[in-house]
Design an enzyme around this catalytic site. Structure first.
Site, PDB file in Angstrom:
ATOM      1  N   LYS A  32       0.835  -1.207   0.000  1.00  0.00           N
ATOM      2  CA  LYS A  32       0.000   0.000   0.000  1.00  0.00           C
ATOM      3  C   LYS A  32       0.868   1.255   0.000  1.00  0.00           C
ATOM      4  O   LYS A  32       0.547   2.246  -0.657  1.00  0.00           O
ATOM      5  CB  LYS A  32      -0.935   0.009   1.215  1.00  0.00           C
ATOM      6  CG  LYS A  32      -1.763   1.290   1.415  1.00  0.00           C
ATOM      7  CD  LYS A  32      -2.756   1.542   0.290  1.00  0.00           C
ATOM      8  CE  LYS A  32      -3.418   2.921   0.385  1.00  0.00           C
ATOM      9  NZ  LYS A  32      -4.462   3.038   1.403  1.00  0.00           N
TER      10      LYS A  32
ATOM     11  N   LYS B   1      -0.201  11.946   5.993  1.00  0.00           N
ATOM     12  CA  LYS B   1      -0.082  10.845   6.964  1.00  0.00           C
ATOM     13  C   LYS B   1       0.563   9.639   6.282  1.00  0.00           C
ATOM     14  O   LYS B   1       1.490   9.016   6.808  1.00  0.00           O
ATOM     15  CB  LYS B   1      -1.476  10.471   7.483  1.00  0.00           C
ATOM     16  CG  LYS B   1      -1.513   9.318   8.459  1.00  0.00           C
ATOM     17  CD  LYS B   1      -2.743   8.444   8.272  1.00  0.00           C
ATOM     18  CE  LYS B   1      -2.450   7.278   7.368  1.00  0.00           C
ATOM     19  NZ  LYS B   1      -3.554   6.357   7.137  1.00  0.00           N
TER      20      LYS B   1
END
Lengths: 295, 295
Positions: B175, B243
């Site tokens: 990811k 983030k």
């Protein structure tokens, strides 16, 4: 409509074949002696093709002259001077420069062409050798809309998507946008591949997952696959990407447009060139990243 | 198979609806008081759904527990402690963390889960809110292959492409590769758009030409279009991209993997956050480039 084409390299030769297949009589010339004559002999079964020695001789026989050479000085060389296009062309001839060169030099050449009663279209392409062979190039055009309309059947023999951007040089500006993106998208694939490799991921599985979502790009699909297969043969050479990035950064500097990403890719590719990999395909950039990461 | 889902945000809520539509009985919990009860009431027509107060209570009723929260500390909070998943779960429960969090923290949590007789799969997703609603997410899985096989029908209710990468944390690493690419592909679109705008090109024509060739990407197609339409509403917020880039750069630092492109995008997005645009969609980065170029 009698066509001329100057430049029979990796792009020009298949484009010439598609013009012949579309039925246009064609005169060809190259700066390398003998190359045009060899092409005319090989391609004679496709249609009416003859070779001549100089751009001026070619231009004197043609209604439309196409140039497909490497860089700005090459286009200037075939356009200007006693044996150049301008010296031989009949009034109203349209010159279509499909090379990728400087937008500013394009504007200068278009002005000079007009002073000779000629018309200049800049029409650089995207799609690479594969697009040139298959006649599916994307063509980005700057220059007079009427001249473009007369030349549409010619361009349609070589490309699928023909976009008109506006005045001379605007086709080249659009092509440089294309080159900004191909350069930075290449960086994107390199960083993901080296991160994945260091994390121990199977890169084939990674490629399959990433092409399915918001990370996907032509660069991931085509160049990412070559990186995994360790195929560094050139489809688009590092040194040509560098030539285009120099055009990008020069134009950006003149326009006061900061391009930190494109500039960084230019520097990283310079390291690859310094290692002697200028003739590799651009996907070889992943090898620099692998070395930087100790792989 | 009784499922539990913790986290009913922009991603978790549509995923929960797809689980109900696929016929799974579902227990939901949220850290925001009352949110789970409201969801259970609204979604009751779709299937068997009930809300509980704590992760431990939820886990005690479920065979499979899915977590879909924001960041590493959020997952740690719902997993550990007296009211966490580990405290309530019956042996052999499978925990599927679909949040995007640190690969290292994932490895720690997977080890801790095993010490309780539980199984941990990391299964972060790509495809955004649209993919969550349509059940077409790409799901990148790390953890035990047998546990994944038992949970495949559950994941298939939410996603289309399910890739297994290997040990715990490997789904999160994949990811992060995805997030490296989405960040750098965004940079690519911004630089091309601002170069084109300064050169006076029509951006709609540019978008049409560039999507046809080697410059194309999901970012160009989707975010480039939004930039042209001046639509800066969030599909993926700047602060969430930030983030994820922090997770990328932390993992890259631990692995000694230099990522100059991802690091630069992180810095540029920091400037956008400093201007108060952290809740905009990531495509708002083009506005920073416009200001840098004096537009």
């Amino acid at each position: 409509m009698h066509l001329g084409l100057i430049g029979l390299g990796i792009m020009g030769a298949p484009m010439a074949r598609n013009l012949l297949k579309a039925g246009f009589p064609l005169t060809v010339a190259t700066r390398t002696p003998g190359k045009a004559a060899r092409f005319a002999s090989e391609a004679s079964s496709l249609g009416s093709v003859e070779a001549v020695e100089t751009p001026s001789e070619l231009a004197s026989a043609c209604d439309v002259v196409i140039t497909m050479v490497t860089d700005s000085p090459d286009v200037v060389q075939v356009a200007r001077g006693p044996s150049g296009i301008f010296a031989g062309a009949r009034p109203k001839t349209v010159i279509i420069d499909m090379s990728t060169i400087s937008p500013q030099i394009t504007r200068d050449l278009a002005e000079e062409a007009a002073s000779h009663g000629l018309q200049w279209l800049d029409a650089p392409v995207s799609g690479g050798q594969k697009g040139a062979i298959e006649g599916t190039l994307t063509i980005m055009v700057g220059g007079d809309a009427g001249a473009l309309d007369r030349c549409r059947p010619v361009l349609a023999a070589m490309g699928k998507r023909i976009s008109h951007f506006g005045p001379p040089g605007s086709g080249q500006s659009a092509k440089l946008c294309n080159q900004i993106m191909t350069a930075i998208n290449l960086l994107s694939v390199c960083e993901a591949m080296v991160f994945g490799k260091k994390a121990g991921l199977d890169l084939g599985t990674l490629h399959e997952a990433l092409t399915g979502g918001a990370a996907n790009s032509w660069a991931l699909e085509v160049l990412g696959k070559k990186m995994i297969e360790r195929d560094f043969a050139p489809a688009f050479m590092v040194r040509l990407q560098q030539k285009d990035l120099r055009l990008v950064l020069d134009a950006a500097s003149a326009n006061r447009t900061p391009l930190p990403g494109a500039a960084m890719v230019h520097q990283l590719l310079a390291a690859l060139e310094a290692e002697g990999h200028g003739d590799d395909g651009t996907q070889a950039l992943v090898r620099l990243f692998e070395r930087l990461a100790g792989l």
